[in-house]
Design an enzyme around this catalytic site. Structure first.
Site, PDB file in Angstrom:
ATOM      1  N   HIS A 326       0.809  -1.216   0.000  1.00 60.60           N
ATOM      2  CA  HIS A 326       0.000   0.000   0.000  1.00 60.60           C
ATOM      3  C   HIS A 326       0.842   1.266   0.000  1.00 60.60           C
ATOM      4  O   HIS A 326       0.402   2.288  -0.543  1.00 60.60           O
ATOM      5  CB  HIS A 326      -0.946   0.005   1.203  1.00 60.60           C
ATOM      6  CG  HIS A 326      -2.184  -0.796   1.008  1.00 60.60           C
ATOM      7  ND1 HIS A 326      -2.220  -2.163   1.170  1.00 60.60           N
ATOM      8  CD2 HIS A 326      -3.435  -0.432   0.639  1.00 60.60           C
ATOM      9  CE1 HIS A 326      -3.439  -2.602   0.912  1.00 60.60           C
ATOM     10  NE2 HIS A 326      -4.201  -1.568   0.587  1.00 60.60           N
ATOM     11  N   GLY A 327       2.006   1.232   0.593  1.00 56.41           N
ATOM     12  CA  GLY A 327       2.799   2.450   0.622  1.00 56.41           C
ATOM     13  C   GLY A 327       4.191   2.206   1.164  1.00 56.41           C
ATOM     14  O   GLY A 327       4.408   1.309   1.989  1.00 56.41           O
TER      15      GLY A 327
END
Length: 470
Positions: A326-327
């Site tokens: 996700h990041g």
């Protein structure tokens, strides 16, 4: 180019006109491919080269892999594909993160080093289309699917503009067969597609951006050092609603756009805030990513085939990697780790607590759903916070150690969140399609009209979809 812009409206009208024109199917597919590249190039044209690279490399790798019977050669081809795709993803998404992490570790042992700012721009959608091409190659390698017969069909599968930048993460076996024969939307598909597009844009523009984002931005402001307990909960609840309406809004709009063209994309959300337990939550939230992580990571790691301890380790690894996907930040890893702990704790609890009829009562199910939602919201703090300092400030405030001046002075913006959770709990055992079918057509027409009117009452809001950054 974003769905919530007038530019996309004009673009989509042109796409519809060409797609429904009396042209040969191959010509219409080429037009769709060109439109898809134009859609992607609207952000940053040079990054189309990365998209071409992934498409071409995996096309030839899969073809060569299917022709070969030598295990060593097939494995070497798989490593070429994985190495190419993961190298691109690693460089553009994680190079800066790794440099900062190394500098932090070095500083902790007395060696001070400032990493050079590489100035890397993250290509939009790279996480999504990379996972799609990897799943295609892995399915061919595992003999679960044959390679696409047409390069045009495969290229269109990778670049099909509705899902290109934020999913759903579609499998080749789901979409490529739809490109093999001529398709146009019939009247029912077109009407349902427009309704889904309106619903998705309403969730994004009106609820996520217009009502909830201002609350979230106040509470999670980078310069806000002190947060009251009320603000901490209000901001986190608002973010729970914002991220659902933002991401589910994109997925719903993407499914609607595809349906207007005659193509079906898989569901990506199914009333997740009505989930009872975390296994149930991940069967309802970002469904296509959950299925990808299950099929291409959790099961290859061993799944639940080697006893409870190994199962728990596999769950934790899968969710930690899912968080990192996700990041490029340790806060996302913590978010994934919390969900890993939730899943492990749920499995342990199910072994210790024998199921009884009392757990199937409406009151018990509502309690479990609210408990699940509360713990999901707690994890959202680390997803939304930009630093651990900010995250721990919010967490301390949530548990009563809040201070400062209240930023959120009215509970009215949270009404959509409470309504959303209540609706998800009430509709837990059904689907959106079933709800629509049971609703009289005058009611559907009124609701749809309200969506459209509200969209025009929220002009000037230009926020990118949250998942564009992933």
């Amino acid at each position: 180019m974003q769905f919530n812009t007038y530019l996309f409206g004009c673009f989509f009208l042109v796409v519809l006109a060409v797609h429904h024109a009396p042209l040969p199917w191959t010509v219409r597919k080429i037009a769709l491919l060109v439109f898809s590249y134009a859609f992607y190039a609207a952000w940053d044209p040079p990054f189309v080269l990365l998209l071409w690279g992934s498409t071409v490399v995996d096309w030839f790798v899969a073809k060569a892999m299917a022709r070969s019977e030598r295990k060593g050669r097939r494995k070497a081809l798989l490593l070429i594909s994985l190495g190419f795709n993961l190298s691109l993803l690693g460089y553009f998404k994680y190079a800066g993160f790794l440099a900062r992490t190394f500098a932090s570790i070095a500083g902790s042992v007395g060696f001070h080093w400032t990493p050079t700012d590489l100035g890397i721009v993250l290509p939009i959608g790279i996480s999504f289309y990379t996972f799609m091409t990897i799943s295609y190659v892995l399915d061919v390698y595992l003999r679960r699917a044959a390679p696409a017969r047409s390069f045009l069909d495969y290229a269109l599968y990778v670049t099909f503009f509705p899902h290109l930048v934020s999913g759903p993460i579609v499998r080749a076996t789901e979409l490529i067969p739809q490109f093999e024969s001529p398709r146009r939307a019939n009247a029912d598909q077109f009407g349902w597609g427009l309704a889904l597009l309106a619903l998705g844009l309403f969730e994004k523009v009106v609820i996520a951006d217009g009502i909830l984002a201002p609350v979230v931005d106040k509470v999670y402001a980078p310069v806000l050092e002190h947060v009251t307990s009320t603000d901490a909960w209000a901001g986190t609840l608002a973010f729970a609603g914002q991220i659902f309406c933002d991401f589910a809004g994109y997925s719903t709009a993407a499914i609607g756009v595809s349906l207007c063209l005659g193509f079906a994309l898989p569901d990506n959300f199914r009333f997740p805030y009505g989930a009872i337990g975390f296994s149930d939550f991940w069967r309802r939230w970002h469904i296509t990513l959950s299925a990808w992580l299950r099929d291409y990571l959790y099961i290859p790691l061993g799944g639940n085939r080697h006893g409870p301890t190994r199962t728990h380790v596999n769950l934790m690894l899968t969710m930690l990697i899912g968080g990192l996907w996700h990041g490029a930040s340790w806060t996302f890893v913590v978010w994934g780790g919390l969900h890993g702990l939730y899943l492990v704790g749920e499995r342990v609890a199910k072994r210790l607590v024998q199921p009884t009829p009392v757990w199937e009562t409406p009151f018990a199910r509502a309690f479990l759903a609210l408990l699940t939602f509360t713990l999901v919201c707690f994890a959202w703090v680390f997803f939304r916070a930009t630093t651990f300092t900010q995250a721990f400030t919010i967490v301390r405030a949530m548990f009563g150690d809040g201070q400062g001046v209240a930023q959120v002075t009215s509970p009215l913006p949270l009404i959509p969140v409470f309504a959303l959770v209540a609706a998800h709990m009430a509709l837990h055992r059904t689907t959106l399609e079933a709800v629509v079918e049971r609703t009289p057509w005058p009611t559907r027409a009124i609701v749809l009209s309200i969506f459209v009117v509200c969209l025009f009452l929220f002009p000037g809001i230009d926020r990118a979809f949250i998942y564009f950054q992933f």
